[in-house]
Every structure is written in C-alpha cells, then in structure tokens.
Design an enzyme around this catalytic site. Structure first.
Site, short mmCIF file in Angstrom:
data_model
loop_
_atom_site.label_atom_id
_atom_site.label_comp_id
_atom_site.label_asym_id
_atom_site.label_seq_id
_atom_site.Cartn_x
_atom_site.Cartn_y
_atom_site.Cartn_z
N CYS A 93 0.76 -1.26 0.00
CA CYS A 93 0.00 0.00 0.00
C CYS A 93 0.79 1.30 0.00
O CYS A 93 0.73 2.09 -0.94
CB CYS A 93 -0.93 0.03 1.22
SG CYS A 93 -1.90 -1.45 1.45
N HIS A 151 -2.56 7.01 4.68
CA HIS A 151 -1.36 6.15 4.72
C HIS A 151 -0.08 6.85 4.28
O HIS A 151 0.89 6.19 3.89
CB HIS A 151 -1.58 4.88 3.86
CG HIS A 151 -0.97 3.66 4.46
ND1 HIS A 151 -0.89 2.45 3.80
CD2 HIS A 151 -0.40 3.45 5.67
CE1 HIS A 151 -0.30 1.56 4.57
NE2 HIS A 151 0.02 2.14 5.72
CA CA Z 1 -3.00 -2.11 -0.82
#
Ligand code: CA
Length: 487
Positions: A93, A151
């Site tokens: 990610c 994130h």
């Molecule tokens: Ca991901």
C-alpha cells in the site's frame, strides 16, 4: 573620495537591480494568478482519482472477471482507455501511494516501507520536500478533497490538509474496519499501533465524526456530496477506498448478490468490490446529473495486486500477488476516461505506471503550474491517442529495500526479477505472461545489461527514512534508548 563614490554607485546599482527583480517577480505572480482566474471561468477538467486497495488484476469486468459484476467501474473503462499493462510502483500500500501521489519513484525519497502508526513521530510520513499531486493542483487553481485511506503519515504535519487538500474525510492509517459499531477507539491520536488505528473514529478535516454507515457506503456518500457542492474552481477528488483490503466485512445487502459463490472469503470479497462499484455508479450518475461528466477526467486503479490468500482476490493470468514483484503484485486494474481527449473503447498494451498520472495531468491541463521536482512519470496521453508510437518508458523499476529484491521491465516486455540480490529471473512477457520460463541462463547478455540498468537507477535512490510495520520491535527499542536520561 573617488573610491567611496564608486562603491556608492555599485551599491545603488545593486539596489535598483534588486528592486527590478522584485517588481518583475511580483508582476509575474500577479499575471499567473490572473491567468488562472481567467482559466477558471473557462471549462477546465475536473479530476477524480479512484483508488481501490488490494483489488486483483482479474477482479474487474473490463479485465474479464466473471463472478463479480463491476458494471460501473467498467463504464469508466468503456468511456476511455483500458491499460492492459498498467503498473504501480510498489507491491504494497503505502510506498505505492507515495509513488502515485508524487509522480516519482518513492525510493528517491526513502518511502520504501509501510509506515508504523505513530501519531507523534514527525519522521514517519511523506517528506515535505516532495510535492504531492494535490499541492500541485492547488497551485494550479483546483479545489481538492481526499476521501478514505491516507497512509502517508499520521503526524499532523503530514495530514492531507497540510498536503494540498482543502477537505478531508476518512482515516490516516493503512486500513480500517468497515462497521461503525467497531470504531471503539475514539481519538485517532490515542491508537497505539496499526491494528488499533483500524478501530478509530473517522475524521472530517480535523474533527471526529459520528458515522453510522458501512464504511464503503460512507466514503461514496461523501464523494457524491463533494462533487454536488457548488464550487467556483475545478475540483480534484482523491477517493481512496480501503475496500477490498482486509478485514473482510460486508453487509447483507451486498452479500446477497452472490448466492452462487460458495467460498466464504471470495463471497465477502465480491460483496466488498460490489459496494465500491455501487459507489462508482452513484458518482458517475451525479456527474451526469450535474452535466459535468463531459468535463471530468476519471482515473481508476488498485494500489497493488490482490493478496489471494488473504482476501480471496484473483489476479487473472498473472503469477503471484501482493508483496511480490511477480506480475500479480504490481500489475493492476487500471483505466482512465478523459472525454474529448481519449476515444471511448481504447485499449493500450504498452507498459504504463501510476507515476505517469501526475506527469500526464501536468502536461495537459492548461494553466497548470510547473511541477516542483523532477517527475519519473511520462505524459502518456499522446501514446494513448496514437499520436506517438513506441513505449513511453525505456525501463520501469521496482525495489524491496529490506529483502534486496528488484524488478525491471523494459519497453519490449522483457522483465528481470532479482530475489535477495542474487537469484536472477528473466522473462519475456510477450510470450510468457505467467512468468513460467526463466530464460536468464539462455540470455546472459541481456541479464547483465538489465542488472547494470538497475544499479544505475539505484544510484539515485535513498535508503528508507523510517522503520516499517514489521520492525516495530526495533523501533520501540530505539525510542526507549532515546528517551533514557543521559548521565
Ligand atoms: Ca494495498
């Protein structure tokens, strides 16, 4: 006397020169602002960037998915271009997101690991020296909103609203639970690790939200509401669904659509993808209702390949999945619709990468600012339009810093994968998409040449800036050492 008058003249000339420069730069800035204001009155494209999380290459209708209908995501593909070889710059990610939002290989600035969730550590996040796509579009006169998963740093200085977004709705860590009754940690700042961050309340800008809806539906609702609000500027919406990332959680409404899927994991995964597809449908309908569909670019992709074992995803004909540098880890469902620029029903087969999005927007939006840093992405529009032939990139690169794994894909489809800095694979993806036949020993010359290209690329990268998610013990130990009183 003569000498001091000369010095005076020099000083005066210097001062006048400085004033002239100041005047010119003020006039230039003023002019630029004027120009942007005028452009805003004309039609400038809105931009919607839809990112899914851990969705497999084979899990969209436009890539041949049979058991999960995605009619709305497919509308984007039908209206524009399907990238059959669309890549992301990392196989998990956060580094992938750091790449796509800066248009640069994340290795150039040390964002090579999934970060630990540490709200008070100002070293864990996307460095401020990097320009985000949102910062760039803000300078170019856009109104920006981020919805969903961030994130890219939890510390306040990395908050989306400090990174070019005017508005934010979502959560700051690497994932989240989907049912609001499980949001039992009130304040995102009091979550002590990544797992706890999945249970925090959502935030709108900087305020806690009392949410009642299934998360995917809530994110879609916010997206529709954002584009429905009247704005005097074109908008940029970054809609980062965390579905279908685990935990596997879906409501009955979506589960009921899949009576024929026996495998429970796959069934819940299908329901989660279906919820995203509904959201995309609401968004596309809203654009049509507002009569702005013809002036809105839509980008759709997944942040990495499907982790088959973990969430029941399917990477179609590709080898491996999330975390790996086999095709299943880095080749993702990828489509862009761009009315007036990209012909509906286009397919593009040469390799492109998520890093190209920034460069393509920067090159084709009138009145756009100059990107602050050198971009690794290319303007792919002329290639997609058929105005340029060949491949946009000579080489694409990937690196797992800790494992010392590398991958390189060249413009002709030859791919090298190096594991642990020593085990070398060479594939010809044109004839061997599934990466079954290692031809490294048959073609030593190419093998050596591509190895050298990787080394050349690596010379312009940095080691990671912070410890990763699986280095929590080391991180904690070091923090403890730091906080010990010095004698
Ligand atoms: Ca991901």
């Amino acid at each position: 006397m003569i000498r001091s008058s000369m010095i005076f003249k020099k000083k005066l000339a210097f001062l006048l020169g400085g004033l002239l420069l100041l005047f010119l730069s003020t006039a230039w800035t003023f002019n630029r602002k004027e120009k942007i204001a005028q452009l805003n009155k004309e039609e400038r494209p809105n931009i919607i960037f839809i990112l899914t999380d851990d969705q497999g290459y084979g899990d969209v209708g436009f890539n041949g998915c049979k058991d999960i209908p995605t009619p709305n995501i497919d509308r984007i593909a039908k209206n524009g271009v399907i990238f059959t070889s669309g890549y992301v710059s990392y196989s998990v990610c956060a580094p992938s997101r750091a790449g796509l939002i800066t248009g640069r290989y994340q290795d150039r600035f040390g964002y090579s690991r999934n970060p630990l969730y540490r709200p008070f550590d100002e070293n864990i996040g996307l460095p401020l020296s990097e320009q985000t796509l949102s910062e760039f579009l803000k300078l170019s006169g856009y109104h920006n909103m981020a919805i969903g998963k961030w994130h890219l740093g939890v510390h306040e200085k990395f908050h989306p609203m400090n990174r070019g977004f005017h508005e934010f709705f979502g959560f700051l860590g690497g994932g989240h639970r989907y049912f609001p009754e499980e949001y039992d940690i009130k304040n995102p700042d009091s979550a002590k690790n990544e797992g706890q961050s999945y249970r925090t309340k959502l935030v709108r800008n900087n305020k806690l939200v009392e949410e009642n809806e299934y998360l995917t539906d809530a994110l879609s609702r916010e997206a529709v509401s954002f584009i429905g609000k009247k704005k005097d500027k074109p908008f940029f919406l970054y809609l980062a669904y965390n579905a279908p990332h685990s935990p596997l959680q879906a409501t009955q409404k979506y589960l009921d659509r899949f009576p024929n899927i026996q495998n429970n994991k796959r069934k819940t995964y299908a329901a989660m993808v279906s919820a995203v597809d509904d959201g995309v449908g609401l968004l596309l309908d809203k654009l049509e209702e507002l009569k702005i569909a013809d002036n809105t670019i839509i980008i759709f992709l997944s942040d990495n390949g499907g982790p088959i074992e973990d969430n029941g995803s399917n990477n179609g004909p590709l080898r491996g999945g999330k975390s790996s540098f086999w095709e299943g880890g880095i080749r993702v469902p990828f489509a862009i619709s761009w009315p007036g620029k990209i012909k509906p029903g286009t397919r593009y087969d040469n390799p492109v990468i998520s890093l190209d999005i920034f460069a393509t927007l920067a090159s084709n939006i009138s009145g756009a600012a100059q990107p602050k840093n050198m971009l690794d992405g290319k303007d792919i529009l002329p290639y997609v339009q058929g105005k340029r032939s060949g491949s946009p990139h000579d080489y694409l690169f990937w690196r797992h810093y800790d494992q010392k794994n590398y991958a390189l894909l060249d413009h002709s489809g030859v791919k090298q994968v190096i594991l642990k800095d020593s085990v070398i694979h060479l594939f010809d993806l044109k004839t061997d998409l599934a990466e079954k036949k290692n031809i490294a020993s048959d073609d030593r010359k190419t093998t050596e040449q591509l190895k050298a290209e990787i080394k050349k690329w690596e010379a312009n990268t940095l080691p990671p800036l912070f410890y990763g998610l699986n280095q929590e013990e080391q991180y904690n130990k070091e923090q403890k050492e730091k906080s010990k009183p010095k004698n």
